[in-house]
Design a protein around this motif. Structure first.
Motif, mmCIF file in Angstrom:
data_model
loop_
_atom_site.group_PDB
_atom_site.id
_atom_site.type_symbol
_atom_site.label_atom_id
_atom_site.label_comp_id
_atom_site.label_asym_id
_atom_site.label_seq_id
_atom_site.Cartn_x
_atom_site.Cartn_y
_atom_site.Cartn_z
ATOM 1 N N GLU A 1 0.829 -1.207 0.000
ATOM 2 C CA GLU A 1 0.000 0.000 0.000
ATOM 3 C C GLU A 1 0.862 1.256 0.000
ATOM 4 O O GLU A 1 0.553 2.243 -0.679
ATOM 5 C CB GLU A 1 -0.928 -0.003 1.218
ATOM 6 N N LYS A 2 1.940 1.233 0.783
ATOM 7 C CA LYS A 2 2.816 2.410 0.858
ATOM 8 C C LYS A 2 3.564 2.618 -0.456
ATOM 9 O O LYS A 2 3.743 3.760 -0.903
ATOM 10 C CB LYS A 2 3.800 2.278 2.017
ATOM 11 N N PHE A 3 4.002 1.530 -1.084
ATOM 12 C CA PHE A 3 4.665 1.670 -2.375
ATOM 13 C C PHE A 3 3.699 2.231 -3.414
ATOM 14 O O PHE A 3 4.086 3.039 -4.270
ATOM 15 C CB PHE A 3 5.220 0.330 -2.851
ATOM 16 N N GLN A 4 2.450 1.813 -3.323
ATOM 17 C CA GLN A 4 1.442 2.324 -4.254
ATOM 18 C C GLN A 4 1.276 3.835 -4.082
ATOM 19 O O GLN A 4 1.188 4.585 -5.063
ATOM 20 C CB GLN A 4 0.102 1.615 -4.015
ATOM 21 N N LYS A 5 1.269 4.294 -2.837
ATOM 22 C CA LYS A 5 1.150 5.729 -2.587
ATOM 23 C C LYS A 5 2.409 6.467 -3.025
ATOM 24 O O LYS A 5 2.339 7.582 -3.556
ATOM 25 C CB LYS A 5 0.883 5.978 -1.100
ATOM 26 N N ALA A 6 3.568 5.843 -2.812
ATOM 27 C CA ALA A 6 4.817 6.454 -3.255
ATOM 28 C C ALA A 6 4.788 6.690 -4.760
ATOM 29 O O ALA A 6 5.197 7.751 -5.252
ATOM 30 C CB ALA A 6 5.995 5.556 -2.881
ATOM 31 N N GLN A 7 4.286 5.707 -5.485
ATOM 32 C CA GLN A 7 4.231 5.816 -6.938
ATOM 33 C C GLN A 7 3.174 6.819 -7.374
ATOM 34 O O GLN A 7 3.335 7.524 -8.373
ATOM 35 C CB GLN A 7 3.941 4.435 -7.545
ATOM 36 N N PHE A 8 2.096 6.923 -6.620
ATOM 37 C CA PHE A 8 1.027 7.877 -6.945
ATOM 38 C C PHE A 8 1.528 9.311 -6.831
ATOM 39 O O PHE A 8 1.293 10.148 -7.709
ATOM 40 C CB PHE A 8 -0.164 7.663 -6.019
ATOM 41 N N TYR A 9 2.231 9.598 -5.731
ATOM 42 C CA TYR A 9 2.675 10.973 -5.488
ATOM 43 C C TYR A 9 3.965 11.324 -6.233
ATOM 44 O O TYR A 9 4.197 12.493 -6.542
ATOM 45 C CB TYR A 9 2.873 11.204 -3.990
ATOM 46 N N ASN A 10 4.803 10.317 -6.503
ATOM 47 C CA ASN A 10 6.069 10.550 -7.203
ATOM 48 C C ASN A 10 6.263 9.471 -8.268
ATOM 49 O O ASN A 10 7.071 8.552 -8.099
ATOM 50 C CB ASN A 10 7.243 10.545 -6.221
ATOM 51 N N PRO A 11 5.509 9.564 -9.363
ATOM 52 C CA PRO A 11 5.521 8.485 -10.367
ATOM 53 C C PRO A 11 6.860 8.269 -11.055
ATOM 54 O O PRO A 11 7.078 7.212 -11.656
ATOM 55 C CB PRO A 11 4.451 8.940 -11.380
#
Length: 202
Positions: free
Chosen positions: A144-154
Protein backbone atom coordinates in the motif's frame (compact mmCIF):
# COMPACT_ATOMS: atom_id res chain seq x y z
CA UNK A 1 31.35 23.96 -11.22
CA UNK A 2 34.70 23.15 -9.71
CA UNK A 3 34.71 22.63 -5.96
CA UNK A 4 37.01 25.64 -5.55
CA UNK A 5 34.51 27.87 -7.40
CA UNK A 6 31.67 26.64 -5.21
CA UNK A 7 33.65 27.36 -2.05
CA UNK A 8 34.58 30.87 -3.19
CA UNK A 9 31.03 31.67 -4.26
CA UNK A 10 29.38 30.58 -1.03
CA UNK A 11 32.08 32.05 1.20
CA UNK A 12 31.45 35.42 -0.37
CA UNK A 13 27.69 35.07 -0.16
CA UNK A 14 27.71 33.91 3.45
CA UNK A 15 29.43 37.12 4.47
CA UNK A 16 26.91 39.43 2.80
CA UNK A 17 23.38 38.00 2.92
CA UNK A 18 20.91 38.78 5.68
CA UNK A 19 20.55 35.10 6.63
CA UNK A 20 24.11 33.76 6.54
CA UNK A 21 23.15 30.46 8.20
CA UNK A 22 20.99 29.62 5.16
CA UNK A 23 23.95 30.31 2.90
CA UNK A 24 25.98 27.76 4.81
CA UNK A 25 23.14 25.27 4.34
CA UNK A 26 23.16 25.94 0.58
CA UNK A 27 26.93 25.68 0.58
CA UNK A 28 26.80 22.35 2.40
CA UNK A 29 24.22 21.00 -0.04
CA UNK A 30 26.52 21.87 -2.93
CA UNK A 31 29.42 20.18 -1.19
CA UNK A 32 27.33 17.06 -0.66
CA UNK A 33 26.48 17.06 -4.37
CA UNK A 34 30.23 17.23 -5.03
CA UNK A 35 30.77 14.26 -2.71
CA UNK A 36 32.71 16.31 -0.15
CA UNK A 37 30.89 15.05 2.93
CA UNK A 38 33.43 15.99 5.58
CA UNK A 39 33.53 19.67 4.59
CA UNK A 40 29.74 19.70 4.21
CA UNK A 41 29.40 18.60 7.83
CA UNK A 42 31.60 21.50 8.90
CA UNK A 43 29.37 23.98 7.06
CA UNK A 44 26.18 22.48 8.44
CA UNK A 45 27.63 22.64 11.94
CA UNK A 46 28.47 26.28 11.32
CA UNK A 47 24.94 26.98 10.12
CA UNK A 48 23.49 25.23 13.15
CA UNK A 49 25.72 27.16 15.53
CA UNK A 50 24.87 30.45 13.82
CA UNK A 51 21.14 29.84 13.93
CA UNK A 52 19.64 26.94 15.81
CA UNK A 53 16.37 28.38 14.57
CA UNK A 54 17.17 27.09 11.07
CA UNK A 55 15.32 23.75 10.84
CA UNK A 56 16.75 22.86 7.43
CA UNK A 57 20.30 23.14 8.77
CA UNK A 58 19.42 20.93 11.73
CA UNK A 59 17.74 18.29 9.59
CA UNK A 60 20.49 18.22 6.96
CA UNK A 61 23.14 17.79 9.62
CA UNK A 62 21.11 15.10 11.40
CA UNK A 63 20.66 13.22 8.12
CA UNK A 64 24.38 13.37 7.42
CA UNK A 65 25.11 11.94 10.86
CA UNK A 66 22.59 9.15 10.31
CA UNK A 67 24.23 8.23 7.01
CA UNK A 68 27.60 8.16 8.76
CA UNK A 69 26.09 5.94 11.49
CA UNK A 70 26.74 8.57 14.14
CA UNK A 71 23.19 8.14 15.37
CA UNK A 72 23.67 9.63 18.82
CA UNK A 73 24.17 13.09 17.28
CA UNK A 74 20.86 13.20 15.39
CA UNK A 75 18.01 13.42 17.97
CA UNK A 76 18.97 16.79 19.47
CA UNK A 77 19.09 18.36 16.03
CA UNK A 78 15.78 16.85 14.95
CA UNK A 79 14.05 17.94 18.16
CA UNK A 80 15.36 21.46 17.60
CA UNK A 81 14.05 21.46 14.03
CA UNK A 82 10.59 20.32 15.13
CA UNK A 83 10.51 22.78 18.03
CA UNK A 84 11.31 25.56 15.56
CA UNK A 85 8.83 24.44 12.90
CA UNK A 86 6.35 21.76 13.93
CA UNK A 87 5.03 21.59 10.34
CA UNK A 88 8.40 20.82 8.75
CA UNK A 89 7.60 17.44 7.22
CA UNK A 90 11.18 16.56 6.33
CA UNK A 91 12.18 16.69 10.00
CA UNK A 92 9.70 13.90 10.76
CA UNK A 93 10.88 11.92 7.73
CA UNK A 94 14.48 12.03 8.93
CA UNK A 95 13.36 11.21 12.48
CA UNK A 96 11.72 8.12 11.00
CA UNK A 97 14.98 7.25 9.25
CA UNK A 98 16.79 7.66 12.55
CA UNK A 99 14.53 5.14 14.26
CA UNK A 100 14.69 2.79 11.27
CA UNK A 101 18.47 2.84 11.61
CA UNK A 102 18.02 1.88 15.25
CA UNK A 103 15.53 -0.81 14.13
CA UNK A 104 12.82 0.72 16.29
CA UNK A 105 10.23 0.33 13.58
CA UNK A 106 7.20 1.24 15.67
CA UNK A 107 8.63 4.70 16.27
CA UNK A 108 9.87 5.01 12.71
CA UNK A 109 6.35 4.36 11.40
CA UNK A 110 5.01 6.99 13.79
CA UNK A 111 7.27 9.66 12.35
CA UNK A 112 6.78 8.55 8.75
CA UNK A 113 3.03 8.82 9.24
CA UNK A 114 3.34 12.39 10.52
CA UNK A 115 5.60 13.34 7.60
CA UNK A 116 3.13 11.82 5.13
CA UNK A 117 0.21 13.73 6.62
CA UNK A 118 2.11 17.01 6.45
CA UNK A 119 3.43 16.48 2.93
CA UNK A 120 2.44 13.30 1.07
CA UNK A 121 4.50 14.41 -1.94
CA UNK A 122 7.69 14.53 0.11
CA UNK A 123 10.22 12.38 -1.77
CA UNK A 124 10.85 8.97 -0.21
CA UNK A 125 8.47 9.28 2.74
CA UNK A 126 6.27 6.39 1.59
CA UNK A 127 9.29 4.48 0.27
CA UNK A 128 11.02 4.60 3.65
CA UNK A 129 7.76 3.70 5.35
CA UNK A 130 7.31 0.72 3.03
CA UNK A 131 10.85 -0.52 3.67
CA UNK A 132 10.22 -0.24 7.41
CA UNK A 133 7.10 -2.36 7.03
CA UNK A 134 8.93 -4.98 4.96
CA UNK A 135 11.53 -5.21 7.72
CA UNK A 136 8.70 -6.19 10.07
CA UNK A 137 7.21 -8.72 7.66
CA UNK A 138 4.18 -6.49 6.97
CA UNK A 139 4.32 -7.00 3.23
CA UNK A 140 0.69 -6.24 2.35
CA UNK A 141 0.90 -2.93 4.20
CA UNK A 142 4.19 -2.23 2.44
CA UNK A 143 2.45 -2.77 -0.91
CA UNK A 144 0.00 0.00 0.00
CA UNK A 145 2.82 2.41 0.86
CA UNK A 146 4.67 1.67 -2.38
CA UNK A 147 1.44 2.32 -4.25
CA UNK A 148 1.15 5.73 -2.59
CA UNK A 149 4.82 6.45 -3.26
CA UNK A 150 4.23 5.82 -6.94
CA UNK A 151 1.03 7.88 -6.94
CA UNK A 152 2.68 10.97 -5.49
CA UNK A 153 6.07 10.55 -7.20
CA UNK A 154 5.52 8.48 -10.37
CA UNK A 155 9.06 9.09 -11.63
CA UNK A 156 10.74 7.60 -8.58
CA UNK A 157 12.53 4.64 -10.15
CA UNK A 158 14.09 3.54 -6.87
CA UNK A 159 10.62 3.17 -5.37
CA UNK A 160 9.43 1.25 -8.41
CA UNK A 161 12.42 -1.09 -8.27
CA UNK A 162 12.00 -1.81 -4.56
CA UNK A 163 8.28 -2.41 -5.10
CA UNK A 164 9.14 -4.92 -7.84
CA UNK A 165 11.51 -6.71 -5.46
CA UNK A 166 8.69 -6.96 -2.94
CA UNK A 167 6.43 -8.35 -5.68
CA UNK A 168 9.00 -11.07 -6.33
CA UNK A 169 9.15 -11.92 -2.62
CA UNK A 170 5.37 -12.27 -2.68
CA UNK A 171 5.39 -14.40 -5.88
CA UNK A 172 3.73 -11.63 -7.88
CA UNK A 173 6.02 -12.17 -10.82
CA UNK A 174 3.92 -10.60 -13.57
CA UNK A 175 3.53 -7.41 -11.55
CA UNK A 176 7.26 -7.40 -10.84
CA UNK A 177 8.10 -7.78 -14.52
CA UNK A 178 5.85 -4.85 -15.43
CA UNK A 179 7.53 -2.57 -12.90
CA UNK A 180 11.04 -3.70 -13.83
CA UNK A 181 10.29 -3.11 -17.51
CA UNK A 182 9.54 0.51 -16.70
CA UNK A 183 12.72 0.87 -14.67
CA UNK A 184 14.82 -0.68 -17.43
CA UNK A 185 13.23 1.52 -20.09
CA UNK A 186 14.87 4.45 -18.31
CA UNK A 187 17.91 2.59 -17.02
CA UNK A 188 18.66 -0.23 -19.49
CA UNK A 189 22.06 -0.91 -17.89
CA UNK A 190 20.81 -1.08 -14.32
CA UNK A 191 22.39 -4.35 -13.10
CA UNK A 192 20.06 -4.77 -10.12
CA UNK A 193 16.98 -4.38 -12.28
CA UNK A 194 18.40 -6.79 -14.86
CA UNK A 195 19.13 -9.42 -12.21
CA UNK A 196 15.68 -9.04 -10.66
CA UNK A 197 14.03 -9.28 -14.05
CA UNK A 198 15.84 -12.54 -14.72
CA UNK A 199 14.71 -13.82 -11.32
CA UNK A 200 11.11 -12.78 -12.06
CA UNK A 201 11.17 -15.05 -15.12
CA UNK A 202 12.82 -17.93 -13.26
Amino acid sequence: KKLEDVVNSYTSRAKTVSNPSQSYVDWANSLLDEGNESVAIEKLETATEMAMQNPEACVNLALTYIKKNELEKAPKLLKQAINTDSQFARAYLVYGMYYSAKRDFEKSEHYYSIAAKLDPKLPDVFVNWAVSLVSQGKKEEAQEKFQKAQFYNPNNLVALYLWAVLDIEMDRFQSAREKLSIVMSFQPRNPDASFSMAYAYY
